[in-house]
Design a protein around this motif. Structure first.
Motif, mmCIF file in Angstrom:
data_model
loop_
_atom_site.group_PDB
_atom_site.id
_atom_site.type_symbol
_atom_site.label_atom_id
_atom_site.label_comp_id
_atom_site.label_asym_id
_atom_site.label_seq_id
_atom_site.Cartn_x
_atom_site.Cartn_y
_atom_site.Cartn_z
ATOM 1 N N GLN A 67 0.826 -1.208 0.000
ATOM 2 C CA GLN A 67 0.000 0.000 0.000
ATOM 3 C C GLN A 67 0.858 1.256 0.000
ATOM 4 O O GLN A 67 0.576 2.220 -0.713
ATOM 5 C CB GLN A 67 -0.945 -0.017 1.216
ATOM 6 C CG GLN A 67 -2.056 -1.053 1.093
ATOM 7 C CD GLN A 67 -2.825 -1.270 2.376
ATOM 8 O OE1 GLN A 67 -2.304 -1.052 3.477
ATOM 9 N NE2 GLN A 67 -4.065 -1.716 2.259
ATOM 10 N N GLU A 68 1.944 1.221 0.766
ATOM 11 C CA GLU A 68 2.828 2.393 0.818
ATOM 12 C C GLU A 68 3.602 2.563 -0.486
ATOM 13 O O GLU A 68 3.841 3.683 -0.935
ATOM 14 C CB GLU A 68 3.787 2.287 2.009
ATOM 15 C CG GLU A 68 4.565 3.572 2.239
ATOM 16 C CD GLU A 68 5.184 3.668 3.616
ATOM 17 O OE1 GLU A 68 6.071 4.522 3.784
ATOM 18 O OE2 GLU A 68 4.795 2.893 4.518
ATOM 19 N N GLU A 71 1.257 4.338 -2.730
ATOM 20 C CA GLU A 71 1.090 5.751 -2.352
ATOM 21 C C GLU A 71 2.308 6.581 -2.721
ATOM 22 O O GLU A 71 2.183 7.735 -3.147
ATOM 23 C CB GLU A 71 0.831 5.847 -0.844
ATOM 24 C CG GLU A 71 -0.529 5.297 -0.422
ATOM 25 C CD GLU A 71 -0.629 5.071 1.075
ATOM 26 O OE1 GLU A 71 0.339 5.411 1.800
ATOM 27 O OE2 GLU A 71 -1.674 4.543 1.528
ATOM 28 N N ARG A 72 3.487 6.012 -2.551
ATOM 29 C CA ARG A 72 4.727 6.755 -2.811
ATOM 30 C C ARG A 72 5.120 6.735 -4.288
ATOM 31 O O ARG A 72 6.071 7.397 -4.691
ATOM 32 C CB ARG A 72 5.886 6.177 -1.986
ATOM 33 C CG ARG A 72 5.790 6.454 -0.489
ATOM 34 C CD ARG A 72 6.913 5.760 0.237
ATOM 35 N NE ARG A 72 6.945 6.045 1.653
ATOM 36 C CZ ARG A 72 7.629 7.034 2.237
ATOM 37 N NH1 ARG A 72 8.361 7.853 1.467
ATOM 38 N NH2 ARG A 72 7.603 7.205 3.542
#
Length: 508
Positions: A67-68, A71-72
């Motif tokens: 998920q990160e 997002e990044r």
């Protein structure tokens, strides 16, 4: 190409590092991480191309890391590492963008190298797209870019933005069909298929086509002048039927089609492509049908149920309750066939994992040649049921007979390695006892010589393979461990009383 390994178990990290020759694949390991937070830091710092990512870790688990990453905007390709009975979480990871997954207990050099080669090709292709160095002015380049969501130069095609569909099709019984064509002219079948598509659609106003893989072809259709959804879909269905009948008539081949849902914008071509792939995959379960349509499948409950079946199968193997194992496996197969919620790759991985647990060694990889021509769920189920029953029968026999531990282990070893060169010296090294001792003890307990036993075992395996015309006799000789067809024929005649060729004729 840079690799990052993320797993909280040091032995897993060591196993991956030592599994293949990374330099041979043009890759280098740039770091290791034992938790999710460290993984994110190293991804930002070292920018790996490929990340091996464990699902269950401290601080941040694999799902949180994925998920990160999203997002990044981190562009690393992620390969998930999971336990065997964690399919629901794995599929969640795939939806978050993971490129593939491995079951940690059964990871092996062949599987890792195959997936890495595929992902390496994908990365190279995507880099070409980003750098705009692909032949984007060619028809093939424009269509390939379109599947990736890049609609540059799409106006040079016949396609319009209304009532768009993607159709995928493949040749059924592909390995057998290839045998009809000259081996010294690779790609002849594909070129013939593409030529026929060219003739069929030469006068069509809004149809394009493309070969995506060796045995995957795509047809792009739009119906900008048709306002009725029903009429638009009917025209697409008729095109699929036309191709299906033409290839059957002129090439004597059967095809399986997957048809996407309707879209209206080029930017949604990638979505339609995924839908067509899902529809196309239903041929695995329904080989008697030819044309499949996209239907949304809610797979949450399916995956949860599959995980429960796998946990039960593992328990029955641990308890050596083989009859219950086969019954549970049959129930799982009936469930999968009724729901059709798992793709072919996932089903194959389930069977491979079960076989690994039964074999408990990498000898389970020795069946890849037998599996090559298997395309359907029914064929796959029959193959593994027969194989599992053979394994369990041998175990039951060994349990009922009072063999010493070393002879039991040798018999297990022979069952898994009969296709390889075997000598007294190799067995001596494998089991760390003298060759003379093995020879004497084997004859005493099994009541026949070691090589008589090996020959009988190989001939029994060969008799089973001779029932399948996909294999030539010289191929069967190699598959069961004989160095030459002549030697195979001599030994076969000695034990069966007829030649392999005559045996095959009598059984057909």
């Amino acid at each position: 190409m840079k690799i990052l390994i993320v797993d909280d178990e040091p032995l897993v990290r060591i196993g991956i590092k030592s599994s293949i020759n990374w330099q041979e694949y043009g890759m280098i390991i740039v770091g290791e991480a034992a938790d999710g937070e460290e993984a994110i830091r190293l991804m930002i710092e070292r920018k790996p191309d490929i990340v091996f990512l464990d699902i269950k870790m401290p601080k941040k688990d694999g799902i949180q890391v994925l998920q990160e990453i999203k997002e990044r905007g981190i562009n690393s390709k992620v390969i998930i590492l999971s336990s065997f009975d964690d399919l629901q979480t794995v599929k969640h990871a795939m939806k978050l963008g993971a490129a593939d997954y491995f079951h940690k207990p059964s990871m092996n050099e062949l599987e890792i190298s195959n997936v890495l080669s595929r992902i390496k090709d994908e990365i190279a292709y995507e880099q070409k797209i980003q750098e705009n160095t692909y032949e984007s002015n060619s028809k093939e380049g424009i269509l390939r870019n379109l599947l990736l969501g890049n609609s540059v130069n799409v106006k040079q095609t016949k396609l319009k933005e209304n009532n768009l569909y993607i159709l995928l099709f493949k040749v059924k019984k592909y390995e057998s069909v290839l045998q009809r064509y000259p081996a010294d002219n690779p790609g002849f079948l594909q070129k013939t298929v593409m030529n026929l598509l060219g003739e069929l659609f030469s006068k069509e106003k809004e149809v394009e086509f493309l070969q995506i893989e060796d045995n995957v072809f795509s047809i792009f259709c739009s119906n900008s002048e048709i306002r009725s959804n029903q009429l638009s879909f009917t025209s697409v269905f008729e095109r699929a039927q036309l191709v299906n009948h033409t290839l059957a008539r002129f090439l004597n081949i059967e095809t399986a089609f997957g048809i996407s849902g309707k879209i209206d914008k080029f930017i949604h071509i990638g979505k339609a492509f995924a839908q067509a792939k899902q529809a196309f995959g239903q041929a695995f379960y329904q080989p008697e049908d030819s044309i499949f349509y996209y239907q949304k499948i809610e797979d949450g409950n399916v995956l949860e149920q599959v995980d429960e079946y796998i946990i039960q199968l593992k328990k029955e193997l641990r308890e050596e309750n083989y009859n219950m194992f086969l019954q549970t496996l049959t129930t799982l197969e009936q469930f999968l066939h009724s729901k059709k919620g798992l793709g072919e790759r996932d089903v194959r991985k389930i069977y491979e994992g079960l076989l690994f647990m039964i074999e408990e060694t990498e000898d389970y990889l020795g069946y890849s040649d037998h599996l090559k021509g298997i395309e359907t769920f029914g064929e796959l189920s029959s193959f593994y049921h027969e194989l599992f029953q053979q394994k369990f029968a041998i175990r039951a026999t060994l349990r009922s007979q009072r063999y010493s531990p070393i002879i039991k282990n040798i018999l297990y070893y022979l069952e898994s390695n009969y296709h390889r060169p075997i000598s007294l010296n190799s067995l001596s090294e494998e089991f760390n006892v003298s060759s003379n001792y093995i020879s004497r003890l084997f004859k005493k307990e099994v009541e026949k010589g070691l090589f008589t036993y090996i020959n009988e075992l190989r001939i029994e395996k060969a008799k089973s393979l001779l029932k399948d015309y996909r294999y030539k006799i010289y191929e069967i000789a190699e598959l069961v461990g004989f160095k030459s067809q002549v030697h195979f024929a001599i030994v076969f005649n000695k034990y069966v009383g007829t030649s392999p060729k005559d045996f095959r004729k009598e059984r057909m």
